[in-house]
Design a protein around this motif. Structure first.
Motif, PDB file in Angstrom:
ATOM      1  N   ASP A   1       3.889   5.894  -5.370  1.00 46.29           N
ATOM      2  CA  ASP A   1       3.998   5.834  -6.836  1.00 46.29           C
ATOM      3  C   ASP A   1       5.261   6.555  -7.326  1.00 46.29           C
ATOM      4  OD1 ASP A   1       3.233   5.097  -9.383  1.00 46.29           O
ATOM      5  OD2 ASP A   1       2.015   6.888  -9.713  1.00 46.29           O
TER       6      ASP A   1
ATOM      7  N   ASP B   1       0.823  -1.216   0.000  1.00 48.82           N
ATOM      8  CA  ASP B   1       0.000   0.000   0.000  1.00 48.82           C
ATOM      9  C   ASP B   1       0.857   1.266   0.000  1.00 48.82           C
ATOM     10  OD1 ASP B   1      -2.359  -1.424  -0.027  1.00 48.82           O
ATOM     11  OD2 ASP B   1      -2.749  -1.231   2.126  1.00 48.82           O
TER      12      ASP B   1
ATOM     13  N   PRO C   1       8.907   7.142  -9.173  1.00 52.91           N
ATOM     14  CA  PRO C   1       9.516   6.682 -10.424  1.00 52.91           C
ATOM     15  C   PRO C   1      10.786   5.881 -10.153  1.00 52.91           C
ATOM     16  CG  PRO C   1      10.075   8.970 -10.043  1.00 52.91           C
ATOM     17  CD  PRO C   1       9.102   8.598  -8.964  1.00 52.91           C
TER      18      PRO C   1
ATOM     19  N   ASP D   1       2.378   1.739  -3.549  1.00 50.35           N
ATOM     20  CA  ASP D   1       1.345   2.151  -4.503  1.00 50.35           C
ATOM     21  C   ASP D   1       0.911   3.591  -4.233  1.00 50.35           C
ATOM     22  OD1 ASP D   1       1.477  -0.306  -5.693  1.00 50.35           O
ATOM     23  OD2 ASP D   1      -0.437  -1.045  -4.918  1.00 50.35           O
ATOM     24  N   GLN D   2       0.829   3.954  -2.954  1.00 49.68           N
ATOM     25  CA  GLN D   2       0.431   5.306  -2.579  1.00 49.68           C
ATOM     26  C   GLN D   2       1.478   6.335  -3.009  1.00 49.68           C
ATOM     27  OE1 GLN D   2      -0.925   5.565   1.490  1.00 49.68           O
ATOM     28  NE2 GLN D   2      -0.371   7.720   1.699  1.00 49.68           N
TER      29      GLN D   2
ATOM     30  N   ARG E   1      11.238  -2.332  -7.538  1.00 52.34           N
ATOM     31  CA  ARG E   1      10.660  -1.266  -8.368  1.00 52.34           C
ATOM     32  C   ARG E   1      11.733  -0.279  -8.841  1.00 52.34           C
ATOM     33  NH1 ARG E   1       4.539   0.399  -6.448  1.00 52.34           N
ATOM     34  NH2 ARG E   1       3.807  -1.716  -5.924  1.00 52.34           N
TER      35      ARG E   1
END
Length: 311
Positions: free
Chosen positions: A141, A135, A143, A138-139, A168
């Motif tokens: 986000d 979470d 780069p 995703d919150q 990521r």
């Protein structure tokens, strides 16, 4: 009847006790499971201490400790879909129903099947540590190539967050005690020992212009000390301290849904996420596990394995 570890009043560890409770029956939106394993989290002792009255302040005593579990479905409420008796599942328990017990109730919409390849001990860490980390990312986000500071990286949420962030393409730095250095190193994150002098100065040396995002898993004064390192206040995220909003930051927006549970399970199966379980305990020693988490000296994730229990 099942043996449970819980509490009959709010307070410290002295209010905890083992007791027998009837096996519950599921309501329309609930799932009854036989618990195979339960994760141990700071939220457990916060609820026991009465620090989250909005969650359990109006519930009757005794309340059972624990919020996340994995096990086998014994019965389903009439409105629960997508699951069947006999399924191996993981999910969030009803507050007060607990998971430090042989049978319990999970929320139907917050329960998911677990892959055959995933052991219940791993699956029991998904609902809190695993989905919190997911979470947060995703919150934010962020780069690829962005810098991320995890304050308190050595616990279950921090280690999960570091691993998923690295996958990521984020550049992760974490603070923790010296005893957790080797465990943090397995995630590929840079490490700063918060017991070795001026932590902020050390972090400034690593990232002079500050971090693209800061995630705090400690709270209190530690949260306030690292807040200045976030390039933008709105990218300061606290796992559990609501006073972060006074600093311009935000708390984690939790989803608690089946999709999130399934995503984390697949990340474990694919090798992107190791829950870093550093110790397992039988139910009769669950109080020891919670005491270690409450001391803040626990490294990684602690799990109660009811298959080890004699109760």
């Amino acid at each position: 009847m099942s043996t449970a570890l819980g509490y009959r009043a709010f307070g410290g560890a002295d209010v905890q006790e083992f007791f027998e409770r009837p096996d519950p029956l599921p309501g329309p939106h609930e799932v009854l499971i036989r618990v195979a394993a339960a994760g141990v989290n700071p939220l457990d002792h916060h609820l026991r201490s009465g620090h989250a009255p909005g969650l359990n302040g109006a519930l009757p005593f005794p309340q059972v400790l624990g919020m996340e579990a994995a096990g086998t479905v014994l019965a389903l409420g009439s409105d629960v879909s997508g699951l069947a008796v006999g399924d191996r599942v993981t999910g969030f328990a009803l507050t007060g129903a607990g998971t430090y017990v042989a049978t319990t109730l999970l929320l139907g919409t917050s329960t998911a099947r677990i892959p055959d390849a995933l052991p219940e001990t791993w699956a029991a860490t998904i609902p809190v540590a695993g989905t919190t980390a997911l979470d947060i990312l995703d919150q934010l986000d962020l780069p690829t190539g962005a810098s991320l500071l995890v304050n308190g990286i050595g616990g279950g949420v921090g280690l999960a967050l570091a691993q998923l962030a690295r996958h990521r393409g984020l550049m992760v730095t974490g603070t923790a005690s010296a005893a957790k250095r080797d465990l943090v190193a397995t995630t590929g994150a840079k490490f700063v020992d918060y017991g070795s002098g001026d932590v902020i100065a050390q972090l400034r040396t690593l990232v002079p212009d500050g971090f693209d995002a800061v995630v705090d898993a400690v709270g209190g004064d530690s949260l306030r000390s690292v807040a200045e390192l976030a390039k933008k206040p709105e990218l300061l995220v606290s796992v559990g301290d609501p006073t972060v909003v006074e600093l311009g930051g935000v708390t984690v927006r939790r989803r608690l849904d089946r999709d999130s549970l399934e995503r984390v399970a697949e990340l474990m199966v694919s090798g992107q996420l190791d829950p870093n379980i550093t110790a397992t305990y039988p139910l009769e020693r669950a109080d020891e596990a919670l005491a270690l988490v409450e001391s803040r000296h626990a490294a990684g994730k602690l799990v109660i394995d009811l298959q080890l229990s004699t109760r």
